[in-house]
Write an enzyme that holds these catalytic residues in place. Structure first.
Site, mmCIF file in Angstrom:
data_model
loop_
_atom_site.group_PDB
_atom_site.id
_atom_site.type_symbol
_atom_site.label_atom_id
_atom_site.label_comp_id
_atom_site.label_asym_id
_atom_site.label_seq_id
_atom_site.Cartn_x
_atom_site.Cartn_y
_atom_site.Cartn_z
ATOM 1 N N HIS A 84 0.854 -1.190 0.000
ATOM 2 C CA HIS A 84 0.000 0.000 0.000
ATOM 3 C C HIS A 84 0.887 1.236 0.000
ATOM 4 O O HIS A 84 1.872 1.300 0.727
ATOM 5 C CB HIS A 84 -0.891 0.019 1.254
ATOM 6 C CG HIS A 84 -1.726 1.254 1.343
ATOM 7 N ND1 HIS A 84 -2.893 1.394 0.632
ATOM 8 C CD2 HIS A 84 -1.540 2.421 1.999
ATOM 9 C CE1 HIS A 84 -3.401 2.590 0.871
ATOM 10 N NE2 HIS A 84 -2.597 3.238 1.700
ATOM 11 N N ASP A 133 -15.800 2.710 6.999
ATOM 12 C CA ASP A 133 -14.711 3.614 6.629
ATOM 13 C C ASP A 133 -15.173 4.566 5.528
ATOM 14 O O ASP A 133 -14.875 5.759 5.563
ATOM 15 C CB ASP A 133 -13.476 2.830 6.167
ATOM 16 C CG ASP A 133 -12.416 3.781 5.628
ATOM 17 O OD1 ASP A 133 -11.928 4.611 6.419
ATOM 18 O OD2 ASP A 133 -12.122 3.739 4.417
ATOM 19 N N ARG A 137 -15.064 12.860 7.475
ATOM 20 C CA ARG A 137 -13.766 13.463 7.836
ATOM 21 C C ARG A 137 -13.404 14.553 6.844
ATOM 22 O O ARG A 137 -12.874 15.603 7.209
ATOM 23 C CB ARG A 137 -12.671 12.388 7.837
ATOM 24 C CG ARG A 137 -12.688 11.518 9.081
ATOM 25 C CD ARG A 137 -11.818 10.296 8.888
ATOM 26 N NE ARG A 137 -10.442 10.628 8.616
ATOM 27 C CZ ARG A 137 -9.591 9.821 7.981
ATOM 28 N NH1 ARG A 137 -9.976 8.632 7.555
ATOM 29 N NH2 ARG A 137 -8.352 10.175 7.779
ATOM 30 N N SER A 162 -8.173 3.789 8.997
ATOM 31 C CA SER A 162 -8.889 3.781 7.713
ATOM 32 C C SER A 162 -8.152 2.887 6.713
ATOM 33 O O SER A 162 -8.744 1.998 6.084
ATOM 34 C CB SER A 162 -8.982 5.228 7.197
ATOM 35 O OG SER A 162 -9.277 5.276 5.835
ATOM 36 N N LYS A 178 -9.170 -1.370 5.603
ATOM 37 C CA LYS A 178 -9.383 -1.790 4.204
ATOM 38 C C LYS A 178 -8.395 -2.886 3.824
ATOM 39 O O LYS A 178 -8.726 -3.829 3.123
ATOM 40 C CB LYS A 178 -9.238 -0.592 3.261
ATOM 41 C CG LYS A 178 -10.451 0.321 3.322
ATOM 42 C CD LYS A 178 -10.382 1.423 2.316
ATOM 43 C CE LYS A 178 -9.330 2.426 2.662
ATOM 44 N NZ LYS A 178 -9.775 3.792 2.810
#
Ligand code: URA
Length: 426
Positions: free
Chosen positions: A79, A158, A165, A180, A184
């Site tokens: 990621h 989320d 947010r 968050s 995921k």
């Protein structure tokens, strides 16, 4: 509400209290105002490690979790927290799969000024990133790698909280970002993950100490939830590589998979790929892993795997030989500056904004084929008026794009270049 007051008083919340907020908000027993107050309390008072883990677990449990346990072998994910010119997933996913490691990847669209893997892949004619769970798992078994878009069935809490947010200016809270992202990633069912945390003017984390805190928080979540994780902090005070845009980044990824490509893209591919290979048990050291992966870049193994992924996901694999099949803007312009000296990226975020301006039409709809091609990198010597950036486009507010680029770069008297990699945290 008691829970919000407790957080405002700096007290520690239990899993049950955090879960009450998350489930309640998803089920509409808690409204936007109450949730905003809660997010603000978290933003101002921070969360302790156990609370961040509880928030992640709660968001994870409100949605589906991909069960990959019936697929043999270690499943590794990566990621990136997002940057400008970051096309690494397009390269490392097939490269790792070429070594025999399974790489299931759920990716996102562009966020703010940063690009998204899904948008880049959609530049390949016919390529689909919308897969059912059955298709996703079938391809993972058959090809060894798959990249699909994140479905709303995973971590719906989320999705809803993230939108709030955004409206309440609480996006930048480190525990909120960490939970968050990790909720995921955990929903995607991998056994391990390498987190590429971008630091600098083109990243969401502008300074190193925040990036270290984010890395440590995400690793704590991974440990508590039983998956392997390594974080790498990498430079985003300069775009990665030379291409910024969807089509041209796909072309640059393919060049790198051919054993060519910009030096920084190749180096980061090898290091991030090595951390993935080590986590998956395919190598013991970065040197050993780099050796394995360099070979797969130079002998075309990674490229062949990319081709297989393209075919499996319905895309036209001829793009691998002929990048004119990618949508490309019809007009080109060149950006230069008057002074001679050395190129420095003053604020990389502006280059991301310049690309966004050119890739949107007047109705805010996506316009394919735009891109910025850097003709010089940070620290390169440039003559007065020398070509610095090629801009490819098919319309859009070119004057605004030029003014953004002008804000993003400067010419300085001495060469300045930040390191590509700041740290690796395990
Ligand atoms: N990306 C995410 O998915 N969540 C955040 O909070 C920030 C970046």
């Amino acid at each position: 509400m008691d829970i919000i007051s407790k957080k405002n008083d700096g007290q520690t919340l239990s899993f049950e209290e955090i879960n009450f907020m998350v489930e309640g908000y998803l089920g509409e027993d808690i409204d936007d105002n109450e949730m905003s107050a809660f997010l603000r309390a978290v933003y101002l008072n921070d969360l302790e490690s156990d609370e961040t883990i509880a928030l992640t677990r709660s968001m994870l449990e409100t949605g589906k979790v991909l069960d990959l346990s019936d697929i043999e072998g270690f499943k590794i994910d990566k990621h990136s927290t997002g940057g400008v010119g970051d096309k690494l997933s397009l390269i490392v996913v097939p490269l790792l799969a070429a070594t025999g490691v399974k790489v299931p990847k759920l990716s996102g669209h562009a966020l703010g000024h940063t690009g998204g893997t899904i948008d880049k892949l959609q530049a390949i004619p016919g390529f689909t990133t919308v897969l059912t769970i059955e298709q996703f798992k079938y391809q993972l078994k058959a090809v060894g790698a798959v990249i699909a878009g994140q479905s709303r069935d995973f971590t719906p809490a989320d999705g809803k909280i993230y939108a709030l947010r955004d409206r309440t200016d609480t996006v930048s809270s480190i525990p909120l970002i960490a939970s968050s992202i990790m909720s995921k990633k955990l929903a995607a069912g991998s056994d391990g993950i390498v987190l590429d945390i971008k630091v600098g003017s083109g990243a969401f984390m502008k300074d190193l100490s925040d990036a270290v805190k984010l890395a440590e928080t995400m690793i704590e979540i991974a440990k508590a939830t039983g998956i392997g994780a390594t974080a790498i902090l990498t430079n985003m005070d300069e775009p990665l590589g030379k291409a910024i845009g969807d089509s041209n980044e796909v072309a640059e990824a393919i060049e790198t998979l051919k054993g060519k490509g910009p030096v920084d893209v190749r180096e980061l591919t090898l290091v991030v790929g090595s951390l993935m290979l080590i986590l998956a048990g395919g190598a013991r050291s970065i040197d050993e892993a780099k050796g394995i992966l360099s070979k797969k870049l130079d002998d075309g193994g990674g490229l062949r795997k990319f081709r297989e992924i393209i075919i499996a996901q319905g895309g036209d694999d001829r793009v691998v030989e002929d990048n004119s099949l990618l949508p490309m803007g019809i007009d080109k312009k060149i950006f230069h500056k008057g002074q001679a000296g050395y190129l420095r990226f003053k604020d990389v975020e502006y280059l991301g904004h310049a690309y966004r301006v050119l890739s949107m039409d007047e109705h805010g709809e996506y316009r394919p084929g735009a891109g910025l091609n850097l003709l010089k990198k940070a620290g390169d010597e440039v003559g007065a008026g020398e070509d610095l950036i090629e801009i490819v486009h098919s319309g859009g507010d070119i004057d605004l794009a030029f003014s953004y680029i002008d804000k993003g770069i400067e010419i300085v008297d001495s060469p300045m270049k930040e390191p590509l990699i700041y740290d690796i945290i395990r």
